[in-house]
Design a protein around this motif. Structure first.
Motif, PDB file in Angstrom:
ATOM      1  N   ALA A 157      64.099   8.008   8.626  1.00 39.78           N
ATOM      2  CA  ALA A 157      64.933   8.982   7.907  1.00 39.78           C
ATOM      3  C   ALA A 157      65.278   8.479   6.510  1.00 39.78           C
ATOM      4  N   GLN A 158      65.493   7.166   6.377  1.00 40.95           N
ATOM      5  CA  GLN A 158      65.803   6.598   5.072  1.00 40.95           C
ATOM      6  C   GLN A 158      64.620   6.687   4.109  1.00 40.95           C
ATOM      7  N   ASN A 259      59.250  -1.575 -10.804  1.00 45.10           N
ATOM      8  CA  ASN A 259      58.803  -2.396  -9.683  1.00 45.10           C
ATOM      9  C   ASN A 259      59.863  -2.515  -8.583  1.00 45.10           C
ATOM     10  N   TRP A 260      61.119  -2.267  -8.944  1.00 41.77           N
ATOM     11  CA  TRP A 260      62.167  -2.294  -7.920  1.00 41.77           C
ATOM     12  C   TRP A 260      61.944  -1.193  -6.893  1.00 41.77           C
ATOM     13  N   GLY A 261      61.372  -0.083  -7.325  1.00 41.54           N
ATOM     14  CA  GLY A 261      61.031   0.980  -6.381  1.00 41.54           C
ATOM     15  C   GLY A 261      60.006   0.518  -5.367  1.00 41.54           C
ATOM     16  N   LEU A 262      59.044  -0.276  -5.809  1.00 43.57           N
ATOM     17  CA  LEU A 262      58.039  -0.809  -4.882  1.00 43.57           C
ATOM     18  C   LEU A 262      58.683  -1.762  -3.884  1.00 43.57           C
ATOM     19  N   SER A 264      61.833  -1.674  -2.877  1.00 40.35           N
ATOM     20  CA  SER A 264      62.628  -0.859  -1.957  1.00 40.35           C
ATOM     21  C   SER A 264      61.746  -0.199  -0.909  1.00 40.35           C
ATOM     22  N   ALA A 265      60.569   0.270  -1.337  1.00 40.78           N
ATOM     23  CA  ALA A 265      59.641   0.891  -0.386  1.00 40.78           C
ATOM     24  C   ALA A 265      59.156  -0.123   0.643  1.00 40.78           C
ATOM     25  N   SER A 266      58.896  -1.345   0.198  1.00 43.48           N
ATOM     26  CA  SER A 266      58.447  -2.378   1.129  1.00 43.48           C
ATOM     27  C   SER A 266      59.534  -2.715   2.138  1.00 43.48           C
ATOM     28  N   MET A 267      60.792  -2.655   1.721  1.00 44.16           N
ATOM     29  CA  MET A 267      61.894  -2.891   2.650  1.00 44.16           C
ATOM     30  C   MET A 267      61.961  -1.787   3.700  1.00 44.16           C
ATOM     31  N   GLY A 306      62.446 -17.722  -8.383  1.00 41.70           N
ATOM     32  CA  GLY A 306      61.346 -18.194  -9.213  1.00 41.70           C
ATOM     33  C   GLY A 306      60.642 -17.037  -9.891  1.00 41.70           C
ATOM     34  N   HIS A 307      59.663 -17.361 -10.720  1.00 38.76           N
ATOM     35  CA  HIS A 307      58.915 -16.321 -11.439  1.00 38.76           C
ATOM     36  C   HIS A 307      57.737 -15.868 -10.575  1.00 38.76           C
ATOM     37  N   PHE A 308      58.061 -15.199  -9.488  1.00 38.08           N
ATOM     38  CA  PHE A 308      57.026 -14.742  -8.565  1.00 38.08           C
ATOM     39  C   PHE A 308      56.559 -13.342  -8.943  1.00 38.08           C
ATOM     40  N   PRO A 309      55.295 -13.024  -8.682  1.00 41.69           N
ATOM     41  CA  PRO A 309      54.814 -11.670  -8.951  1.00 41.69           C
ATOM     42  C   PRO A 309      55.450 -10.662  -8.016  1.00 41.69           C
ATOM     43  N   THR A 310      55.345  -9.410  -8.384  1.00 47.36           N
ATOM     44  CA  THR A 310      55.976  -8.352  -7.603  1.00 47.36           C
ATOM     45  C   THR A 310      55.508  -8.336  -6.157  1.00 47.36           C
ATOM     46  N   VAL A 311      54.220  -8.594  -5.944  1.00 50.09           N
ATOM     47  CA  VAL A 311      53.683  -8.516  -4.589  1.00 50.09           C
ATOM     48  C   VAL A 311      54.331  -9.552  -3.673  1.00 50.09           C
ATOM     49  N   VAL A 312      54.690 -10.721  -4.214  1.00 49.62           N
ATOM     50  CA  VAL A 312      55.354 -11.752  -3.408  1.00 49.62           C
ATOM     51  C   VAL A 312      56.766 -11.292  -3.041  1.00 49.62           C
ATOM     52  N   ILE A 313      57.465 -10.732  -4.006  1.00 45.77           N
ATOM     53  CA  ILE A 313      58.821 -10.237  -3.723  1.00 45.77           C
ATOM     54  C   ILE A 313      58.762  -9.086  -2.728  1.00 45.77           C
ATOM     55  N   MET A 314      57.768  -8.224  -2.872  1.00 49.08           N
ATOM     56  CA  MET A 314      57.597  -7.133  -1.920  1.00 49.08           C
ATOM     57  C   MET A 314      57.357  -7.665  -0.510  1.00 49.08           C
ATOM     58  N   GLY A 315      56.490  -8.672  -0.387  1.00 51.29           N
ATOM     59  CA  GLY A 315      56.210  -9.239   0.934  1.00 51.29           C
ATOM     60  C   GLY A 315      57.423  -9.882   1.552  1.00 51.29           C
ATOM     61  N   SER A 316      58.187 -10.622   0.753  1.00 53.35           N
ATOM     62  CA  SER A 316      59.392 -11.276   1.285  1.00 53.35           C
ATOM     63  C   SER A 316      60.440 -10.246   1.679  1.00 53.35           C
ATOM     64  N   ALA A 317      60.566  -9.177   0.877  1.00 54.61           N
ATOM     65  CA  ALA A 317      61.522  -8.122   1.215  1.00 54.61           C
ATOM     66  C   ALA A 317      61.115  -7.406   2.490  1.00 54.61           C
ATOM     67  N   LEU A 318      59.827  -7.189   2.662  1.00 55.64           N
ATOM     68  CA  LEU A 318      59.327  -6.541   3.880  1.00 55.64           C
ATOM     69  C   LEU A 318      59.661  -7.374   5.116  1.00 55.64           C
TER      70      LEU A 318
END
Length: 442
Positions: A157-158, A259-262, A264-267, A306-318
């Motif tokens: 639903a979210q 990129n914050w939207g990406l 949030s979507a991964s979360m 750290g200066h991680f790419p978006t994909v790393v932050i997305m994976g960690s958030a997921l």
């Protein structure tokens, strides 16, 4: 640690009572998920500002926090089905009225503030009532699966709700979203009207504030419970740093606020995966597994240091979101099995109260702290809080000792083991069993 002996992961929907409850709560959750986006546009269309948006949100939170303990006491005193149904009908009337007023051109911040207070008051009743009603709709062996499916539905639903609200606002108007939300509450109320529930012992005859105090006494007499709540509070303070600093760090270091939207979507995807895992996997040590899942929340905090790419932050958030959703399902199931049913809503209301109170304090503290010591130091402090919160819980002997069988029966505590061998009544730390007669008179 073990596996769930359920061949069909959606087998819990074969339970007629739970199926009705699930349809109603999922529909209602979709309506709830539409409101944050809708609220912002409603305030702006009424001539408000960002400050006014915050004021309306705060009105909902304050009403919820003030009335939450009373809502828990009411959910233990009155039939939960009727309480939830009444709340749904109340919000149906409120949201339908606001929708009609907005479509007629009568838009004001006063209306939205009143609506926010009503919304908060209703949620103060529904949160503890839902915690108590789920065990009344399924067999004990399927309780974890039921909670996992409820968590999965809320996560879905979210994902769908905000997008649907945005489409309706753009193609029609804010008023139509309020009317759509009203329909979701009406659907939930109708499903509850056809929901038969087993009868159970009800509190009554004493004043409501006395029953609230009795709920606190039940919390205090269970050290494993209140220490765990304290651990959750500490962990929530740490986790709040991600939601405050995440957009800032990503906008500055990774290459743009989009990129914050990406992330949030991964979360959102992670939450769905965590809930789905809880539906299929039954760990032998449920509370240990739950809090190890909660510990995964440090990954998303660490990814921002750290200066991680978006994909790393997305994976960690997921992964972090998956761990939290998994933990929520296991924790909810354990509480429903360990707390007597006639006390369940009151006891769980203190859990909700701590969550709703501590998280805003964390949000308020992160910004000034990051300005004083920097974002990296603030995130490292947040990681320490999250680790300390989980460690506080895992140091509790009963948390480590609790075990469950493949069928979901709990053991490992002396009172639970005595009950299993002697078939004695439930003690103060174990849940009572309800009778099977239908709640037709209610």
């Amino acid at each position: 640690m073990g596996d769930m002996r359920v061949t069909d992961k959606f087998g819990v929907l074969a339970e007629p009572r739970f199926r009705l409850l699930w349809i109603g709560r999922t529909t209602s959750a979709l309506g709830d998920a539409m409101m944050p986006v809708t609220l912002a546009f409603a305030v702006l269309s009424a001539g408000g500002s960002a400050t006014d948006i915050g004021l309306v949100i705060a009105a909902t939170m304050v009403a919820r926090m003030v009335l939450l303990l009373i809502g828990g006491a009411l959910a233990d005193r009155l039939p939960r089905r009727l309480l939830l149904g009444g709340s749904d009908l109340f919000l149906f009337a409120v949201q339908a009225t606001v929708g009609v007023l907005f479509l007629a051109g009568h838009r004001s911040l006063t209306i939205l503030l009143g609506t926010a207070i009503c919304y908060g008051a209703a949620s103060a009743v529904t949160r503890p009532a839902v915690a108590g009603i789920v065990p009344q709709t399924v067999d004990r062996a399927k309780l974890q699966q039921a909670n996992g499916l409820m968590e999965l539905s809320r996560g879905a639903a979210q994902v769908v709700g905000p997008a649907l609200a945005g489409v309706v606002v753009v193609t029609a108007s804010v008023g139509w979203v309020y009317l759509l939300d009203a329909v979701t509450f009406l659907v939930s109320a109708i499903t509850l009207a056809f929901l038969p529930l087993p009868s159970m012992q009800r509190t009554g005859g004493s004043r409501i504030l006395k029953e609230v105090a009795a709920g606190w006494s039940e919390v205090v007499r269970r050290p494993w419970y209140w220490v765990t709540l304290c651990g959750h509070a500490i962990c929530n303070v740490g986790s709040s740093a991600f939601y405050v600093l995440g957009p800032v760090v990503i906008a500055r270091q990774v290459g743009g606020a989009a990129n914050w939207g990406l992330v949030s979507a991964s979360m959102a995807v992670g939450a769905l995966l965590g809930a789905a895992t809880a539906m299929r996997y039954r760990p032998r040590r449920p509370l240990v597994a739950a809090h190890l899942g909660l510990l995964l929340s440090v990954l998303q905090l660490a990814a921002l240091t750290g200066h991680f790419p978006t994909v790393v932050i997305m994976g960690s958030a997921l992964v972090s979101a998956a761990g939290v959703a998994f933990a929520n399902s296991l924790w909810t199931t354990a509480i429903q099995r360990l707390i007597p049913e006639e006390l369940l809503s009151r006891v769980s209301s203190y859990d909700w109260l701590i969550s709703f109170t501590v998280a805003p304090l964390g949000y308020a503290a992160v910004g000034p702290l990051s300005e004083a010591v920097g974002a990296t130091w603030t995130l490292e402090i947040a990681i320490a809080f999250a680790v300390a919160g989980v460690a506080t819980v895992l140091l509790v002997p009963r948390v480590r000792q609790l075990r469950q069988t493949g069928e979901g029966d709990l053991h490992g505590w002396p009172d639970l083991d005595d009950r299993a061998t002697d078939d004695t009544p439930a003690t103060s730390d174990t849940a009572c069993t309800t009778t099977a007669s239908p709640e037709s008179a209610r």
